[in-house]
Write a protein that holds these residues in place. Sequence first.
Motif, PDB file in Angstrom:
ATOM      1  N   GLN A  12       0.826  -1.209   0.000  1.00  0.00           N
ATOM      2  CA  GLN A  12       0.000   0.000   0.000  1.00  0.00           C
ATOM      3  C   GLN A  12       0.859   1.258   0.000  1.00  0.00           C
ATOM      4  O   GLN A  12       0.626   2.193  -0.765  1.00  0.00           O
ATOM      5  N   LEU A  13       1.867   1.287   0.850  1.00  0.00           N
ATOM      6  CA  LEU A  13       2.716   2.469   0.939  1.00  0.00           C
ATOM      7  C   LEU A  13       3.490   2.685  -0.361  1.00  0.00           C
ATOM      8  O   LEU A  13       3.653   3.817  -0.822  1.00  0.00           O
ATOM      9  N   GLU A  14       3.955   1.593  -0.950  1.00  0.00           N
ATOM     10  CA  GLU A  14       4.686   1.711  -2.217  1.00  0.00           C
ATOM     11  C   GLU A  14       3.781   2.275  -3.305  1.00  0.00           C
ATOM     12  O   GLU A  14       4.198   3.117  -4.096  1.00  0.00           O
ATOM     13  N   ASP A  15       2.556   1.779  -3.335  1.00  0.00           N
ATOM     14  CA  ASP A  15       1.611   2.272  -4.332  1.00  0.00           C
ATOM     15  C   ASP A  15       1.377   3.763  -4.164  1.00  0.00           C
ATOM     16  O   ASP A  15       1.401   4.533  -5.124  1.00  0.00           O
ATOM     17  N   ASP A  16       1.129   4.180  -2.928  1.00  0.00           N
ATOM     18  CA  ASP A  16       0.896   5.598  -2.669  1.00  0.00           C
ATOM     19  C   ASP A  16       2.102   6.432  -3.077  1.00  0.00           C
ATOM     20  O   ASP A  16       1.975   7.465  -3.724  1.00  0.00           O
ATOM     21  N   LEU A  17       3.263   5.959  -2.678  1.00  0.00           N
ATOM     22  CA  LEU A  17       4.483   6.705  -2.942  1.00  0.00           C
ATOM     23  C   LEU A  17       4.702   6.859  -4.445  1.00  0.00           C
ATOM     24  O   LEU A  17       5.056   7.929  -4.935  1.00  0.00           O
ATOM     25  N   ARG A  18       4.454   5.803  -5.146  1.00  0.00           N
ATOM     26  CA  ARG A  18       4.620   5.855  -6.587  1.00  0.00           C
ATOM     27  C   ARG A  18       3.622   6.828  -7.210  1.00  0.00           C
ATOM     28  O   ARG A  18       3.965   7.649  -8.056  1.00  0.00           O
ATOM     29  N   ALA A  19       2.388   6.728  -6.778  1.00  0.00           N
ATOM     30  CA  ALA A  19       1.354   7.605  -7.334  1.00  0.00           C
ATOM     31  C   ALA A  19       1.633   9.074  -6.996  1.00  0.00           C
ATOM     32  O   ALA A  19       1.515   9.954  -7.848  1.00  0.00           O
ATOM     33  N   ASP A  20       2.015   9.346  -5.762  1.00  0.00           N
ATOM     34  CA  ASP A  20       2.204  10.739  -5.337  1.00  0.00           C
ATOM     35  C   ASP A  20       3.503  11.348  -5.853  1.00  0.00           C
ATOM     36  O   ASP A  20       3.563  12.530  -6.171  1.00  0.00           O
ATOM     37  N   SER A  21       4.563  10.550  -5.870  1.00  0.00           N
ATOM     38  CA  SER A  21       5.870  11.157  -6.102  1.00  0.00           C
ATOM     39  C   SER A  21       6.734  10.440  -7.127  1.00  0.00           C
ATOM     40  O   SER A  21       7.847  10.891  -7.409  1.00  0.00           O
ATOM     41  N   GLY A  22       6.256   9.318  -7.649  1.00  0.00           N
ATOM     42  CA  GLY A  22       7.073   8.588  -8.608  1.00  0.00           C
ATOM     43  C   GLY A  22       8.321   7.987  -8.005  1.00  0.00           C
ATOM     44  O   GLY A  22       9.288   7.710  -8.712  1.00  0.00           O
ATOM     45  N   LEU A  23       8.307   7.793  -6.689  1.00  0.00           N
ATOM     46  CA  LEU A  23       9.475   7.219  -6.034  1.00  0.00           C
ATOM     47  C   LEU A  23       9.185   5.811  -5.541  1.00  0.00           C
ATOM     48  O   LEU A  23       8.039   5.457  -5.303  1.00  0.00           O
ATOM     49  N   THR A  24      10.258   5.068  -5.374  1.00  0.00           N
ATOM     50  CA  THR A  24      10.213   3.759  -4.744  1.00  0.00           C
ATOM     51  C   THR A  24      10.413   3.948  -3.253  1.00  0.00           C
ATOM     52  O   THR A  24      10.966   4.947  -2.813  1.00  0.00           O
ATOM     53  N   PHE A  25      10.029   2.970  -2.482  1.00  0.00           N
ATOM     54  CA  PHE A  25      10.291   3.043  -1.052  1.00  0.00           C
ATOM     55  C   PHE A  25      11.798   3.140  -0.806  1.00  0.00           C
ATOM     56  O   PHE A  25      12.248   3.902   0.045  1.00  0.00           O
ATOM     57  N   ALA A  26      12.552   2.378  -1.577  1.00  0.00           N
ATOM     58  CA  ALA A  26      14.007   2.424  -1.441  1.00  0.00           C
ATOM     59  C   ALA A  26      14.545   3.810  -1.782  1.00  0.00           C
ATOM     60  O   ALA A  26      15.389   4.357  -1.069  1.00  0.00           O
ATOM     61  N   ASP A  27      14.057   4.398  -2.881  1.00  0.00           N
ATOM     62  CA  ASP A  27      14.465   5.748  -3.253  1.00  0.00           C
ATOM     63  C   ASP A  27      14.237   6.696  -2.079  1.00  0.00           C
ATOM     64  O   ASP A  27      15.118   7.456  -1.674  1.00  0.00           O
TER      65      ASP A  27
END
Lengths: 156, 156
Positions: free
Chosen positions: B26-41
């Motif tokens: 869920q967090l990865e999906d949000d992060l990608r949608a909001d900022s185009g970043l990976t959790f690792a990034d």
Amino acid sequence: MAEPLTSTEMAGWRAYIESSQRLMTQLEDDLRADSGLTFADYHVLVLLSEAPGRRLRMGELASRLVFSPSRLTYQIGSMEKRGLVARESCPEDRRGSEAVLTAEGLRTLREAAPHHLRSVRAHFVDDLDEAEIAVLTRVFTRLGERLRASRSGVTQ
Amino acid sequence: MAEPLTSTEMAGWRAYIESSQRLMTQLEDDLRADSGLTFADYHVLVLLSEAPGRRLRMGELASRLVFSPSRLTYQIGSMEKRGLVARESCPEDRRGSEAVLTAEGLRTLREAAPHHLRSVRAHFVDDLDEAEIAVLTRVFTRLGERLRASRSGVTQ
DNA sequence: TAGCTCTATTTCAGATTTGAACCAACCGCC
DNA sequence: GGCGGTTGGTTCAAATCTGAAATAGAGCTA
């Protein structure tokens, strides 16, 4: 609202993330060394072994493993090559297929389980007292329910 | 010893594993949608932004992220291409190199952080009361220390 | 300082994972 | 029966991750 997370919350969050990562790494290493399995392999074997008929639809398996459909397709393909599972097409719904645990898969699981469970105990469970286990269970059970519910409504 | 994990322990362990997986997804999906970043990034950006001089040795960064060396090399290479970090060779030890946060990287982090933290709050922290957060923090901090210690002694 | 051993990081080939198409089969409904 | 709109899975190309070499420099000791 200025600070989306208090410093206490942040500390807990970070400890959780980092330690979870470390724990997974450790368990994966043990599992590989003891049984030559991946955590995903092991998890598939467990779920199938518990399912009625030792078989599960791909979709059901994917959702329990929290895997994307394509990831599951690959995972089952890989386990099929190694003889741990078989893929059969589903009689009721000809679009679908199910993964079936093979005798070899069951044998592999029985051989791997004690090692793995010992590893889980050694690196995680033994570090917790009863009250802590109770809190973790409560928190993560509730969290899982919430997340399962919230994602099923987001087709977008 | 016959049963390596009691059923209570098993229930807690499974809830933890499954929910953690769901939460990450869920967090990865949000992060990608909001900022185009990976959790690792995101995590790399955070660690660098907090480091003195906004720079960190590869080894240090890898150990804090719980990444294998080769994974970190790849990760930093990818972020370098996107202009989020730069790689500089280390003056004191010419074998080493360090990752440095760029202005662009800092900007990206500042833009992403509020969204991400809101997401962490929405999907995780808001579900917990103070006592639960305290327990989680205690448990996972202790666990992290144990794992860090036990692995550093296992060169085999 | 030459030789050894150890450490930090990268390289490499192969395995896995991802998201976006794609394909077939199901499901009303006309 | 046949048409659109889902659904269940797979395929595909590209991105990422892994463990085992390979590199290169540090650091000690003879």
